[in-house]
Design an enzyme around this catalytic site. Structure first.
Site, PDB file in Angstrom:
ATOM      1  N   GLY A  32       0.914  -1.168   0.027  1.00 39.19           N
ATOM      2  CA  GLY A  32       0.035  -0.063  -0.025  1.00 39.19           C
ATOM      3  C   GLY A  32       0.805   1.250  -0.023  1.00 39.19           C
ATOM      4  O   GLY A  32       2.008   1.108   0.567  1.00 39.19           O
ATOM      5  N   GLY A  34       0.693   5.640   0.434  1.00 39.51           N
ATOM      6  CA  GLY A  34      -0.172   6.856   0.899  1.00 39.51           C
ATOM      7  C   GLY A  34       0.578   7.746   0.740  1.00 39.51           C
ATOM      8  O   GLY A  34       1.772   7.852   0.123  1.00 39.51           O
ATOM      9  N   GLY A  35      -0.163   9.093   1.055  1.00 44.53           N
ATOM     10  CA  GLY A  35       0.673  10.322   0.835  1.00 44.53           C
ATOM     11  C   GLY A  35       2.073  10.530   1.590  1.00 44.53           C
ATOM     12  O   GLY A  35       3.020  11.319   1.279  1.00 44.53           O
ATOM     13  N   MET A  36       2.270   9.578   2.833  1.00 47.83           N
ATOM     14  CA  MET A  36       3.480   9.953   3.516  1.00 47.83           C
ATOM     15  C   MET A  36       4.279   8.596   3.658  1.00 47.83           C
ATOM     16  O   MET A  36       5.318   8.643   3.514  1.00 47.83           O
ATOM     17  CB  MET A  36       2.883  10.178   4.816  1.00 47.83           C
ATOM     18  CG  MET A  36       3.825  10.912   5.802  1.00 47.83           C
ATOM     19  SD  MET A  36       3.144  11.441   7.364  1.00 47.83           S
ATOM     20  CE  MET A  36       2.308  10.217   7.902  1.00 47.83           C
ATOM     21  N   LYS A  54       5.193  -0.154   8.063  1.00 49.78           N
ATOM     22  CA  LYS A  54       4.707   1.139   7.373  1.00 49.78           C
ATOM     23  C   LYS A  54       6.044   2.006   7.558  1.00 49.78           C
ATOM     24  O   LYS A  54       6.466   2.410   8.641  1.00 49.78           O
ATOM     25  CB  LYS A  54       3.741   2.095   8.015  1.00 49.78           C
ATOM     26  CG  LYS A  54       3.286   3.154   7.154  1.00 49.78           C
ATOM     27  CD  LYS A  54       1.964   3.713   7.560  1.00 49.78           C
ATOM     28  CE  LYS A  54       1.675   4.801   6.799  1.00 49.78           C
ATOM     29  NZ  LYS A  54       0.283   5.496   7.240  1.00 49.78           N
ATOM     30  N   ASP A 145      -9.844  11.689   8.472  1.00 50.01           N
ATOM     31  CA  ASP A 145      -9.599  11.186   6.929  1.00 50.01           C
ATOM     32  C   ASP A 145     -10.550   9.989   6.907  1.00 50.01           C
ATOM     33  O   ASP A 145      -9.763   8.829   6.115  1.00 50.01           O
ATOM     34  CB  ASP A 145      -8.293  11.098   6.684  1.00 50.01           C
ATOM     35  CG  ASP A 145      -8.134  10.951   4.975  1.00 50.01           C
ATOM     36  OD1 ASP A 145      -8.776  11.347   4.316  1.00 50.01           O
ATOM     37  OD2 ASP A 145      -7.010  10.435   4.582  1.00 50.01           O
ATOM     38  N   LYS A 147     -13.090   7.661   5.018  1.00 57.24           N
ATOM     39  CA  LYS A 147     -13.455   7.445   3.723  1.00 57.24           C
ATOM     40  C   LYS A 147     -13.607   5.849   3.449  1.00 57.24           C
ATOM     41  O   LYS A 147     -12.840   5.406   4.152  1.00 57.24           O
ATOM     42  CB  LYS A 147     -12.721   7.932   2.509  1.00 57.24           C
ATOM     43  CG  LYS A 147     -11.263   7.571   2.786  1.00 57.24           C
ATOM     44  CD  LYS A 147     -10.395   8.410   1.683  1.00 57.24           C
ATOM     45  CE  LYS A 147      -8.901   8.376   1.956  1.00 57.24           C
ATOM     46  NZ  LYS A 147      -8.080   9.077   1.088  1.00 57.24           N
ATOM     47  N   ASN A 150     -10.445   3.790   3.694  1.00 57.02           N
ATOM     48  CA  ASN A 150      -9.735   3.589   4.986  1.00 57.02           C
ATOM     49  C   ASN A 150     -10.649   2.834   6.060  1.00 57.02           C
ATOM     50  O   ASN A 150     -10.115   2.641   7.036  1.00 57.02           O
ATOM     51  CB  ASN A 150      -9.712   4.940   5.679  1.00 57.02           C
ATOM     52  CG  ASN A 150      -8.439   5.630   4.855  1.00 57.02           C
ATOM     53  OD1 ASN A 150      -7.437   4.918   4.129  1.00 57.02           O
ATOM     54  ND2 ASN A 150      -8.158   7.006   5.003  1.00 57.02           N
ATOM     55  N   ASP A 163      -5.532   4.147   8.500  1.00 58.00           N
ATOM     56  CA  ASP A 163      -4.761   5.421   8.148  1.00 58.00           C
ATOM     57  C   ASP A 163      -5.263   6.439   9.106  1.00 58.00           C
ATOM     58  O   ASP A 163      -5.923   7.458   8.762  1.00 58.00           O
ATOM     59  CB  ASP A 163      -5.156   5.658   6.760  1.00 58.00           C
ATOM     60  CG  ASP A 163      -4.202   6.627   6.104  1.00 58.00           C
ATOM     61  OD1 ASP A 163      -3.246   7.047   6.965  1.00 58.00           O
ATOM     62  OD2 ASP A 163      -4.156   6.784   4.892  1.00 58.00           O
TER      63      ASP A 163
END
Lengths: 328, 232
Positions: A32, A34-36, A54, A145, A147, A150, A163
């Site tokens: 996966g 993610g933005g970070m 992660k 966040d 959604k 997530n 997340d």
């Protein structure tokens, strides 16, 4: 002197790949992005199990990003709940990037799961999501966040909220936005004095699921009701979608409409209140968000007790028939 | 740097320009050789003239970050520059061209020859990108070497050089144990030194990249290309 091709390729590979403590974790494939951070499947050699690791993406690795990932790990560690992925370990890679290790969860994201199940099943999942988020709110944490992507539904019915990278701890000051002021790992509390997260005016979140106050970057207005808005958007997306042949019951639409009120004061006060209304809807009870008329009430009572009502009516009909036959 | 090349102060402009030349001479030369099929001597002259003219006439200053990455803009300017030169039938006087800085074209030439068979030949843009990345890493390694020279960190660079900068394939790379024996170090020290050098190199590469990009978005996009999960 220019670097030869072989050295250049090798350097790009070693600078890209995470190097966790080699005696403990072996990195497998990325699962996966993610933005970070990037999440890898990994093997924990010490405990002989598969885990998810992660790690900050190399291209965003910096002091601010490291602090954010540390905060995420510490928030997750604080939120011990069946609906939140447990953190096993936190550390720093050999190259200085922060990583944390968590339970490897397998399953479907909510948007995929909801396509193949009934509305009632999707609502039961959402009910549990609301309960999990409600637990986080009780701990002073706002997700920010939420959604469908997530939320993961596991093969054994587990429902996990993922997340927490931009979660905010209620009661921490927002002023200044100096991420570097946050304490580093090992700090006694995630809500340590002086810890700041998002600066006023900075917008973090996902359009379509973001409350108006969040979209405006109004950090002072963000609280549990901001998550309630996102839960309303998820409810509408999941329970209202794919039902062209199946009209949406008004009480259900009223639930998400209340959650989606542009004014935080018009929403449910907490995710737990929203969960309670979803439960009432599933149980065929009147929901707080909708005032029904007599006909709707009769219809709801009939749907809820239809088996009993049909049995009683059948009994009465047979009894009448019997009496009529005796009178002949 | 992108802002600095528009600076009113000639000194500041010149200094930013030096950085620009350092970062871009390799890809510019490779592009002239591969995309425009110029002979080595013509490519050398045109590389020098491209930078000299861009400094004199300021055509790189028209860059708009909203439209493309800076390196895409440099390549577009270069293509226009060569097309104009051909249209005007300008003839460069061999040896009479402008020389901004001494550039070692021979090493790029060796790289171009070595890479002829690796499938990049069909895509001239890939050469430009590869040489641009090579320049970034080469200069960052030079910075790291300079930072370690004559300091106690020299041994760290020595480990890094003998392990990560091996010019051949992975089979030519020594094992940690062999390296430890060769340098009289414990194996754990070898891995520690290597980790430190890689961390520093990543920082130096990203530092250079930040300087060579105009906006945060462009920096992130370039960094993602360099260190993201895509192919090398």
């Amino acid at each position: 002197m220019s670097l030869p091709d072989a050295a250049l390729t090798h350097l790009r590979q070693v600078l890209r790949a995470p190097e966790p403590p080699a005696d403990r974790y072996k990195i497998r494939e990325p699962i996966g992005h993610g933005g970070m951070g990037t999440v890898y499947r990994a093997s924990d050699r010490t405990l002989g199990r598969e885990v998810a690791l992660k790690v900050l993406r190399a291209d965003v690795a910096g002091e601010d990003a490291a602090i954010r990932l540390e905060r995420e790990a510490r928030i997750l560690a604080r939120l011990e709940h069946p609906g939140i992925v447990p953190v096993h370990d936190v550390g720093t890679l050999a190259d200085g990037r922060v990583y944390y290790v968590m339970k490897l969860v397998r399953g479907e994201r909510l948007h995929d799961f909801a396509r193949g199940v009934s509305r009632a099943d999707a609502l039961r999942v959402l009910q549990r999501v609301c309960e999990t988020v409600g637990f986080a709110h009780a701990q002073g944490v706002v997700h920010r966040d939420l959604k469908p992507s997530n939320i993961m539904v596991g093969g054994f019915g587990e429902v996990l909220v993922l997340d927490w990278g931009i979660a905010r701890i209620r009661g921490t000051p927002d002023g200044g936005g100096d991420e570097a002021a946050a304490p580093t790992l090992g700090a006694p509390s995630i809500a340590a004095p002086g810890e700041a997260d998002t600066a006023p005016g900075v917008v973090l979140g996902t359009p379509g699921f973001m409350a108006p106050e969040q979209a405006r970057g109004d950090a002072g207005q963000i609280d549990a009701r901001t998550d309630v808005y996102a839960l309303g958007a998820i409810l509408r997306a999941v329970a209202g979608a794919g039902s062209a042949n199946q009209p949406v019951p008004r009480p259900l639409a009223a639930i998400w409409n209340r959650a989606l009120s542009p004014d935080p004061g018009g929403r449910y006060g907490s995710a737990a209140e929203l969960a309670a209304d979803i439960t009432r809807f599933l149980d065929g009870a009147p929901v707080a968000a909708y005032r029904e008329n007599i006909a709707e009430r009769a219809g709801r009572v009939f749907r809820k007790y239809q088996v009993a009502i049909i049995l009683v009516l059948t009994y009465l009909a047979v009894r009448l028939l019997f009496l009529a036959m005796r009178g002949l | 740097m992108v802002e600095a090349i528009r600076d009113a102060d000639p000194e500041a402009r010149r200094s930013a320009f030096d950085v620009l030349v350092t970062a871009y001479w390799r890809p510019v030369y490779a592009h002239l050789r591969k995309r425009w099929q110029l002979e080595p001597a013509d490519a050398e002259d045109l590389t020098q003239e491209f930078f000299a003219r861009s400094l004199a006439s300021g055509f790189l200053e028209g860059y708009d970050p909203a439209r493309a990455r800076f390196r895409t803009y440099v390549r577009a300017c270069l293509d226009r520059f060569v097309a104009n030169a051909r249209r005007d039938e300008r003839r460069l006087k061999r040896g009479g061209g402008v020389t901004l800085v001494p550039l070692d074209f021979l090493q790029v030439e060796r790289g171009l020859a070595a890479g002829d068979g690796d499938g990049r030949d069909g895509d001239p843009d890939a050469w430009f990108e590869r040489e641009w990345i090579r320049g970034l890493f080469t200069d960052a390694v030079a910075d790291l070497r300079a930072a370690c020279r004559d300091t106690p960190r020299q041994i760290r660079f020595a480990v890094f050089e003998r392990y990560d900068l091996v010019p051949g394939s992975d089979a030519d790379r020594p094992s940690y144990r062999e390296l430890a024996e060769a340098l009289s170090l414990p194996v754990t020290q070898v891995t520690n030194h290597l980790a430190w050098a890689r961390r520093e190199l990543r920082r130096l590469v990203l530092e250079r990249l930040r300087f060579l990009t105009a906006t945060a978005a462009e920096f992130r996009a370039e960094a993602e290309d360099l260190f993201g999960e895509g192919d090398s």
